[in-house]
Scaffold this motif. Sequence first.
Motif, PDB file in Angstrom:
ATOM      1  N   LEU A  46       0.852  -1.192   0.000  1.00 18.85           N
ATOM      2  CA  LEU A  46       0.000   0.000   0.000  1.00 18.85           C
ATOM      3  C   LEU A  46       0.886   1.239   0.000  1.00 18.85           C
ATOM      4  O   LEU A  46       1.610   1.495   0.951  1.00 18.85           O
ATOM      5  N   SER A  47       0.831   2.022  -1.083  1.00 15.73           N
ATOM      6  CA  SER A  47       1.671   3.215  -1.195  1.00 15.73           C
ATOM      7  C   SER A  47       0.968   4.434  -0.597  1.00 15.73           C
ATOM      8  O   SER A  47      -0.257   4.458  -0.435  1.00 15.73           O
ATOM      9  N   THR A  48       1.788   5.454  -0.272  1.00 13.41           N
ATOM     10  CA  THR A  48       1.235   6.697   0.279  1.00 13.41           C
ATOM     11  C   THR A  48       0.285   7.372  -0.706  1.00 13.41           C
ATOM     12  O   THR A  48      -0.782   7.856  -0.329  1.00 13.41           O
ATOM     13  N   ASP A  49       0.666   7.400  -1.983  1.00 13.06           N
ATOM     14  CA  ASP A  49      -0.183   8.049  -2.991  1.00 13.06           C
ATOM     15  C   ASP A  49      -1.548   7.375  -3.064  1.00 13.06           C
ATOM     16  O   ASP A  49      -2.587   8.046  -3.119  1.00 13.06           O
ATOM     17  N   ASN A  50      -1.538   6.027  -3.059  1.00 11.06           N
ATOM     18  CA  ASN A  50      -2.805   5.311  -3.130  1.00 11.06           C
ATOM     19  C   ASN A  50      -3.630   5.518  -1.862  1.00 11.06           C
ATOM     20  O   ASN A  50      -4.861   5.619  -1.897  1.00 11.06           O
ATOM     21  N   PHE A  51      -2.924   5.599  -0.708  1.00 11.00           N
ATOM     22  CA  PHE A  51      -3.650   5.791   0.539  1.00 11.00           C
ATOM     23  C   PHE A  51      -4.288   7.178   0.589  1.00 11.00           C
ATOM     24  O   PHE A  51      -5.380   7.346   1.155  1.00 11.00           O
ATOM     25  N   GLU A  52      -3.639   8.182   0.013  1.00 15.79           N
ATOM     26  CA  GLU A  52      -4.227   9.523  -0.016  1.00 15.79           C
ATOM     27  C   GLU A  52      -5.523   9.520  -0.825  1.00 15.79           C
ATOM     28  O   GLU A  52      -6.482  10.213  -0.477  1.00 15.79           O
ATOM     29  N   GLN A  53      -5.563   8.732  -1.893  1.00 17.95           N
ATOM     30  CA  GLN A  53      -6.802   8.606  -2.661  1.00 17.95           C
ATOM     31  C   GLN A  53      -7.893   7.964  -1.806  1.00 17.95           C
ATOM     32  O   GLN A  53      -9.054   8.396  -1.812  1.00 17.95           O
ATOM     33  N   PHE A  54      -7.517   6.924  -1.039  1.00 24.72           N
ATOM     34  CA  PHE A  54      -8.463   6.280  -0.145  1.00 24.72           C
ATOM     35  C   PHE A  54      -8.941   7.271   0.922  1.00 24.72           C
ATOM     36  O   PHE A  54     -10.127   7.300   1.277  1.00 24.72           O
ATOM     37  N   SER A  55      -8.024   8.113   1.439  1.00 21.99           N
ATOM     38  CA  SER A  55      -8.364   9.077   2.492  1.00 21.99           C
ATOM     39  C   SER A  55      -9.421  10.065   2.018  1.00 21.99           C
ATOM     40  O   SER A  55     -10.292  10.477   2.777  1.00 21.99           O
ATOM     41  N   GLN A  56      -9.326  10.482   0.759  1.00 23.68           N
ATOM     42  CA  GLN A  56     -10.308  11.434   0.226  1.00 23.68           C
ATOM     43  C   GLN A  56     -11.690  10.808   0.143  1.00 23.68           C
ATOM     44  O   GLN A  56     -12.699  11.471   0.364  1.00 23.68           O
ATOM     45  N   ALA A  57     -11.728   9.495  -0.168  1.00 24.79           N
ATOM     46  CA  ALA A  57     -13.014   8.818  -0.295  1.00 24.79           C
ATOM     47  C   ALA A  57     -13.567   8.377   1.058  1.00 24.79           C
ATOM     48  O   ALA A  57     -14.776   8.380   1.267  1.00 24.79           O
ATOM     49  N   PHE A  58     -12.668   8.011   1.984  1.00 20.82           N
ATOM     50  CA  PHE A  58     -13.100   7.489   3.288  1.00 20.82           C
ATOM     51  C   PHE A  58     -12.295   8.153   4.403  1.00 20.82           C
ATOM     52  O   PHE A  58     -11.430   7.511   5.030  1.00 20.82           O
ATOM     53  N   PRO A  59     -12.529   9.447   4.679  1.00 22.19           N
ATOM     54  CA  PRO A  59     -11.697  10.170   5.660  1.00 22.19           C
ATOM     55  C   PRO A  59     -11.797   9.597   7.068  1.00 22.19           C
ATOM     56  O   PRO A  59     -10.832   9.573   7.812  1.00 22.19           O
ATOM     57  N   ASP A  60     -12.999   9.143   7.461  1.00 23.30           N
ATOM     58  CA  ASP A  60     -13.172   8.620   8.817  1.00 23.30           C
ATOM     59  C   ASP A  60     -12.339   7.353   9.011  1.00 23.30           C
ATOM     60  O   ASP A  60     -11.623   7.201  10.008  1.00 23.30           O
ATOM     61  N   ALA A  61     -12.414   6.439   8.037  1.00 19.13           N
ATOM     62  CA  ALA A  61     -11.646   5.196   8.127  1.00 19.13           C
ATOM     63  C   ALA A  61     -10.146   5.486   8.096  1.00 19.13           C
ATOM     64  O   ALA A  61      -9.362   4.868   8.826  1.00 19.13           O
ATOM     65  N   ALA A  62      -9.720   6.445   7.261  1.00 18.09           N
ATOM     66  CA  ALA A  62      -8.301   6.797   7.177  1.00 18.09           C
ATOM     67  C   ALA A  62      -7.793   7.344   8.502  1.00 18.09           C
ATOM     68  O   ALA A  62      -6.680   7.050   8.935  1.00 18.09           O
ATOM     69  N   PHE A  63      -8.634   8.126   9.160  1.00 13.90           N
ATOM     70  CA  PHE A  63      -8.246   8.705  10.456  1.00 13.90           C
ATOM     71  C   PHE A  63      -8.012   7.586  11.471  1.00 13.90           C
ATOM     72  O   PHE A  63      -7.009   7.577  12.194  1.00 13.90           O
ATOM     73  N   ARG A  64      -8.937   6.619  11.536  1.00 18.93           N
ATOM     74  CA  ARG A  64      -8.791   5.523  12.495  1.00 18.93           C
ATOM     75  C   ARG A  64      -7.574   4.664  12.175  1.00 18.93           C
ATOM     76  O   ARG A  64      -6.878   4.190  13.074  1.00 18.93           O
ATOM     77  N   PHE A  65      -7.297   4.480  10.876  1.00 23.64           N
ATOM     78  CA  PHE A  65      -6.133   3.700  10.473  1.00 23.64           C
ATOM     79  C   PHE A  65      -4.851   4.372  10.962  1.00 23.64           C
ATOM     80  O   PHE A  65      -3.965   3.727  11.524  1.00 23.64           O
ATOM     81  N   HIS A  66      -4.749   5.699  10.769  1.00 24.61           N
ATOM     82  CA  HIS A  66      -3.552   6.422  11.226  1.00 24.61           C
ATOM     83  C   HIS A  66      -3.403   6.355  12.738  1.00 24.61           C
ATOM     84  O   HIS A  66      -2.296   6.226  13.262  1.00 24.61           O
ATOM     85  N   LYS A  67      -4.522   6.435  13.449  1.00 18.78           N
ATOM     86  CA  LYS A  67      -4.454   6.357  14.906  1.00 18.78           C
ATOM     87  C   LYS A  67      -3.880   5.002  15.332  1.00 18.78           C
ATOM     88  O   LYS A  67      -3.002   4.921  16.204  1.00 18.78           O
ATOM     89  N   ASN A  68      -4.375   3.929  14.703  1.00 15.37           N
ATOM     90  CA  ASN A  68      -3.875   2.591  15.034  1.00 15.37           C
ATOM     91  C   ASN A  68      -2.404   2.444  14.663  1.00 15.37           C
ATOM     92  O   ASN A  68      -1.629   1.771  15.366  1.00 15.37           O
ATOM     93  N   LEU A  69      -2.001   3.067  13.554  1.00 12.56           N
ATOM     94  CA  LEU A  69      -0.617   2.949  13.102  1.00 12.56           C
ATOM     95  C   LEU A  69       0.339   3.609  14.101  1.00 12.56           C
ATOM     96  O   LEU A  69       1.392   3.059  14.426  1.00 12.56           O
ATOM     97  N   ILE A  70      -0.063   4.773  14.607  1.00  8.91           N
ATOM     98  CA  ILE A  70       0.778   5.450  15.607  1.00  8.91           C
ATOM     99  C   ILE A  70       0.851   4.617  16.888  1.00  8.91           C
ATOM    100  O   ILE A  70       1.901   4.509  17.520  1.00  8.91           O
ATOM    101  N   THR A  71      -0.286   4.005  17.265  1.00  6.38           N
ATOM    102  CA  THR A  71      -0.277   3.130  18.451  1.00  6.38           C
ATOM    103  C   THR A  71       0.698   1.985  18.264  1.00  6.38           C
ATOM    104  O   THR A  71       1.434   1.606  19.188  1.00  6.38           O
ATOM    105  N   GLU A  72       0.727   1.401  17.056  1.00  7.00           N
ATOM    106  CA  GLU A  72       1.648   0.301  16.765  1.00  7.00           C
ATOM    107  C   GLU A  72       3.096   0.771  16.855  1.00  7.00           C
ATOM    108  O   GLU A  72       3.969   0.079  17.409  1.00  7.00           O
TER     109      GLU A  72
END
Length: 537
Positions: free
Chosen positions: A110-136
């Motif tokens: 999963l590349s950053t560019d592709n994830f930014e596209q996902f973030s625009q379509a699903f901002p809420d899910a992207a936010f939770r994913f980043h939160k979990n990533l920082i926890t990891e």
Amino acid sequence: MIASALLIQNINRIGIFSSLTETEIKELLNYASYEEYKENQMIFNENDSGASLYIVITGKVKIFRVLSDNTIHEISNFTDNEVFGEMSFLDNQARSANAEALCETSLVKLSTDNFEQFSQAFPDAAFRFHKNLITEIQARLRKTNDRYSYHIIWGKTMKTALAKNYEELLQSNIELSASRNFLFNVINSSSDIIIVINDDYEVMLFNSGAERALNYKASDFINKSAKKLFYDELAFDTLIKDVISRKSLSDYEIDLKASDNRKIIVSLSAFTLSPVINNSKFGEGLVLVARDVTQKKILENQLRQNEKMIFLGKAVSEIVHDIKNPLTIVQLSKDSLQIKLEDYRGSQPQLQKDVEVDFGKIDESVERIQQIITNTLEYAKVVPGKKTRIDIMEVAAKSIQLSGINLKDNENITLDLRSVSGSPVYINGNASQLEQVLVNLITNAIQAIKKGIDGKIEVAVGASDGRARVSVTDNGCGIGADDMQYIFEPFYSTKSSDKGTGLGLSICQAIVSQHDGLINVKSGAGGTEFVVDFPLA
């Protein structure tokens, strides 16, 4: 890539994906790619440019670094359903270590560019994913610290261990700081409203999307109560109770309040940043992610209103037709009686006088019913008229001229026309129907101003953002909050029965809608403003 149900379920068990639904994981994988590696094949090398993370589907991957003395320091191994490469994914910096497949290995990338596209379509899910990533990342940092402490306590290969772990610790801190900055930038640049509050309901974060939507600066609310951002503080209390009882919310409709007291209808999602422990309400904070749906709601209400008008129009046409026939008989019978009583004019003057009074009441009532019928038929047959390119400024000027007759009972009212743009404003429309709209709004404004006070009515015409805008503003008594939600309903009126049938604003809304326009109203104790806008020609 096309993801199987089993793959999605396995990925859902991975920590950084645990707060995403299977549907959201499936959407995320649509932006990812599938890669295969042979035994001992390098996946990436230290200092390679990198902006992607990897999920191990099957196989085993070794992460290692080559130290200054050319010895290999193995950092970690990753097997099925584990993630690596997240540091470069967050900060887009060069790889800090090497990655090698220890056996035949399949990965999801999963590349950053592709994830930014996902973030625009699903901002809420992207936010939770980043939160979990920082926890990891924090968990791995603690693991590094534990290893560092172990080496100090037991003194095993002190110099080498200290050098290795200090380097790892320093790198981890740098990467953690970069990831937090990246996450902050993602949050702050989001077009959605994102607000984070603590247990005391004080605002901890107020992103630029919230600044734009609510017309506040972040500094206006940081460390201050979030309650003032809500149109109804009782609704805020209910929201908090729902979050506490249900842990998270989605598609929760509530009203926010802009700096100019405008009501902003939003669809809101809410979740806590960390598990709630002890007496804490929200752990590290409560995240509110909201999207402005005000215009959507206005359009939905107008659509429902138009549907009701079509139905009522058909029913009213039939009812009015049935009323006109007996009403005609009443009028003719009255006229006939009046003629027959002419013979008794001299013999019974008092009776003649009384009868004339009664006949006058009949005439007045019949005329009133006829006017109601006329207005009702106009409502029932509001159909799109022929449209041409017209200057809405000219329509407004003629509407003011036509409304002037209503000023004779209140000479203290001034009625002004103002051009905001200073030039003609053209739209495609039916001039006669639009005059009907403006005359109705101006007449309502005149009737809202009590006699004896200095009344002021202004009609302003302008254009911006591809739309023509006409406003009718008065300093009258205003519209009550209880009446506001009903003013466009057919047959609803706050006026006395001799001044209105309650059809005027319903007709106005139907005409405006047929011109692809919108009609909005703001009202208070100091007066009322109706705003109508249309697409420019």
